[in-house]
Design an enzyme around this catalytic site. Sequence first.
Site, PDB file in Angstrom:
ATOM      1  N   HIS A  32      44.215  10.476  85.815  1.00 42.58           N
ATOM      2  CA  HIS A  32      44.066  10.955  87.189  1.00 42.58           C
ATOM      3  C   HIS A  32      44.211  12.480  87.254  1.00 42.58           C
ATOM      4  O   HIS A  32      43.378  13.163  87.868  1.00 42.58           O
ATOM      5  CB  HIS A  32      45.113  10.292  88.094  1.00 42.58           C
ATOM      6  N   GLU A  68      45.226   5.936  97.389  1.00 42.88           N
ATOM      7  CA  GLU A  68      45.648   6.178  96.009  1.00 42.88           C
ATOM      8  C   GLU A  68      46.378   4.930  95.540  1.00 42.88           C
ATOM      9  O   GLU A  68      47.352   4.499  96.163  1.00 42.88           O
ATOM     10  CB  GLU A  68      46.541   7.420  95.894  1.00 42.88           C
ATOM     11  N   GLU A 127      48.895   3.120  93.588  1.00 40.52           N
ATOM     12  CA  GLU A 127      50.144   3.488  92.924  1.00 40.52           C
ATOM     13  C   GLU A 127      51.091   2.289  92.880  1.00 40.52           C
ATOM     14  O   GLU A 127      50.899   1.300  93.592  1.00 40.52           O
ATOM     15  CB  GLU A 127      50.834   4.650  93.664  1.00 40.52           C
ATOM     16  N   GLN A 140      44.352  18.080 102.762  1.00 36.73           N
ATOM     17  CA  GLN A 140      45.163  18.433 101.596  1.00 36.73           C
ATOM     18  C   GLN A 140      44.619  19.664 100.874  1.00 36.73           C
ATOM     19  O   GLN A 140      45.375  20.558 100.480  1.00 36.73           O
ATOM     20  CB  GLN A 140      45.198  17.228 100.651  1.00 36.73           C
TER      21      GLN A 140
END
Lengths: 422, 422
Positions: free
Chosen positions: A140, A206, A208, A247
Site C-alpha cells: 500500500h 480502506e 484494515e 486529504q
Amino acid sequence: MKNQNVSQKSTWVQMPKNTDFTIYNLPFGVFKNKRLSPRAGIAIGEKIVDLSILQNEGFLSDCHLPEDIFVKDSLNDFIALGKNITRKVRERVQYLLEEDTADLKDHQSRGKAMVNFKDAEMLMPVKVGDYTDFYSSMEHATNVGTMFRDPENALLPNWKHLPVGYHGRASSIVPSGIPIHRPKGQYKDANMETPEFGPSRRLDFELELAFITGKSTKMGDNISTADAEDYIFGFVLFNDWSARDLQAWEYVPLGPFLGKNFASSISPWIVTLDALEPFRVANPKQDPEVLPYLQCEKDHGFDIQLEVYLSPEKGHENKLCSSNFKYMYWNIAQQLAHHTVNGCNINVGDMYASGTISGPTEDSYGSMLELSWKGTKPIKLSDGSERKFINDGDTVTMRGYCENGNIRVGFGQVSAKVLPAK
Amino acid sequence: MKNQNVSQKSTWVQMPKNTDFTIYNLPFGVFKNKRLSPRAGIAIGEKIVDLSILQNEGFLSDCHLPEDIFVKDSLNDFIALGKNITRKVRERVQYLLEEDTADLKDHQSRGKAMVNFKDAEMLMPVKVGDYTDFYSSMEHATNVGTMFRDPENALLPNWKHLPVGYHGRASSIVPSGIPIHRPKGQYKDANMETPEFGPSRRLDFELELAFITGKSTKMGDNISTADAEDYIFGFVLFNDWSARDLQAWEYVPLGPFLGKNFASSISPWIVTLDALEPFRVANPKQDPEVLPYLQCEKDHGFDIQLEVYLSPEKGHENKLCSSNFKYMYWNIAQQLAHHTVNGCNINVGDMYASGTISGPTEDSYGSMLELSWKGTKPIKLSDGSERKFINDGDTVTMRGYCENGNIRVGFGQVSAKVLPAK
C-alpha cells in the site's frame, strides 16, 4: 492454546454452513434489543450467548466475576479484568456449547440465554479512548508513493525503519450498519487556482484490521515486542473511510485530518487473539534489519483472508478485492512496542488499525485509490456501471476469515451505506 | 455578559495581590485531598469553593442540578448540563462571594465550603475523549517553514485557506505538576547513515492555549462559525511537549506521532468563555479571503498575555518569552467550524489546542526551537548555563492572564519538571 483450539469440536447449536462464528471462534460483542439493555454476548452460529444470563444462572461461578459485569454498554470493564479471566469465560462458554455438554443445552434458561442474531442490534463493543492508525503494508505505501510522489523512491526514508502511524478520531468510529454521510470539505485539484468547497468527489474505503488493547500502562512505561501480545485482547475489521481530495489538500505538514475523521466503521465482534492462534504465520523478512526494540522472537503475523464488496443502491454485490493480513510488513507486536517506546500510555479499549492492507497483485489492493489507480482504471460492476471511487447509495462490505483444515474462524462483516452529503 | 463582568466587584475572600483567581474569573476545576474524594470546585484567591457543599447546603437550589453532580472525578457531566446551567452556577457563586453578600460569608458551612489551595491536589478537570492540535499561529508556522523548508515559501499552500490541524493523544494529557519523563525514540540527523535510538536530544515545549467543548454533535452534523462559541465551555493553558528529533524523522507523510504523544501538560482550572468576554479582540485580517464556511460575523480573538519560564534543577526562574493569544491567525470559531464541516462529531470534554503561539518579535516565540533558532542561538540563563532545548531537571512553567483596567482574569499556571528517560 494451539492444540486445544485445533482439536476437533462440535456444538449442539444449529450452525449455518460456512459460518464465521464456529465453536473455535466465540468472539465478544455488545448487543441490545427491544427487551434487553446493552450487554455483552458471545457469537455462535446465528445466536448470541447472553453472558449475563450465564452469570446469573451460576454457569460462570468459577470465573470470579464482579456482579453485573456483562450488563454494560461496553466490554471495557470486562476486558480490564485481564486475560486470565476473559480466557476462562471464553473457554467455559466453549465447554457449555459442546455437543456432549448438557449443562446449558438441557437447562431451563437456554431459551433466554441464546438470543437470535436477527432480534439483536450490535453496538460498539468497546468505548475507544484513543485510536491510532498505522501504515504498515509495504504494498500500500509503495502504491501511494508511486502515485503521488516518485515511483523510483516510492517509500519514504523512514518507512522500513519504523511502523509509521498517526492518531485518528475516536468519536466517529461506529459499528457496522450505521450509514455514512459523504463528507464536505476543501479540495484543490491541480487545475484549480484556489481551493473549492463541496462534497468530496473521491470518497474511498480502506481495508484494515484493528487490534484492541486489554491492559493499560502508565505514562513513561513501554511494552517490549515479547510482551506486546499480553496487552492485545483481539481484533475487528476496520473500514478507514477516506476522502482522498480533502486529504490531498490538507495533509501537509501534519497529516490526515478531515479526510479521515468523519467516520470509521468496524465489525462488531472482537475476535480474540486466542481464537486466531491456529492461524499464526511469519511476517515478511525485514530488510534492513530493524533496531533492537523492534526485533521479535516469535511470529506475530496471522493468515486472515480479507475481501471487499460493493453493492450499488439497486444492484448486486460485486467483489472488489481479496487481500490477506499476512502481507503486513510491520506486525502488531512491533506496532505496540513502537507506540509505547517513548512512554506513551495506553488504555483498555484503545484501537490500533493496521493501515490499508494491500497484497502484491492488482486484485489484492485494499482501496479504490489503488484499485482504480487514482481513477485512471475505472472498475466495471455487474450492472454495467463503473466506479473510480464510491458513489452515494453504494454499500461497502468487508469480510474476513481464517481457514485451517476444518477449522474456520471469521469476523463476520463490516458494512455501511454511503448517504449523500448533508 | 460584558457589562456585568466589567462592573466593579469586590469579595469578602482574602485576596493575594495580582491573583489570577479574582471574582471576575471563577474558573472550574477538579480537586481532592486526604479527606475529600475528587470533586468540582471554583477558584477564588487562594481558596477552592467546594461546589458539593454549596449544593448540599441549598445555595444552588435554583440551579436545578442533579444530585451529587459535583462529586465526580471530572466536570464532563456538569458541563454537559449546558451553558444555561453552568453559567447560573458561576453567577450564583459570584454573588455568594461578593463583599456585601452574607449568605455564605456568615454561614456555619463556610469553613467546610472553602478549601485552601495548599491542602488540595488538582486533577484533570475533564475526561478528554478526543484531542486535536491546530497550527494556527502564522508566526510559528512561518518560523518552522523557514527553518526546515524554504524561507521564500515558508507557509505551505494550504495554510492560509484552512486551519491546519491533526489528532493528538488524549491518554497522555496530564495536569500541572506531574513530572514528564524524557521520551526515547528513533532519530536520524543529517550526518547519520541510519537511524539511532535513545533519549530525545531535542526536547521542547510548545506554548499553547486549548479550548474544551461543552456540547456534543451527532456524526454528519456541522457547527457554523456563528454557533461555535455555544459549543465552547472554556480554556486551559497547554504545554504540547515535543521531541524535535523524533518528530523530524517520523513525521512524513502522516504527521507527528511519538514526537508528541508521550505527554501534554495543562493548567487545571478551566477559565470560562464568559470570564474572557471583557478581553475579546479582533484577530488579524485574513488575506486571501477565506471560504464562506470560515468567515466570521464577530470577533473571536482574546487578548491573553502568555509567558514561559524555565527553572534549572537548582536555580532561579528565567523568563524565556512573552506572547499573546491575540496573535492567532485562525480563531476558535474557525477551528471548530472547520473541524466539523465534514460531519466529524464532537463530545463534551474534547480538547482543541491552538498550536504554538508565537508573536512577531524574537522574544515572543513560543518554543525553544524558535527561541534558539534550531539550536543555533543558545539562550543564556541567570545561572550562567545555556539552553538550546530542555535539559533533564529543568522545570517549564507557563502562565497566562488578561488585564483590562482593574479587572484581572488569569489561568494560574501549568508547570512540569523533566525527568531523565526511564
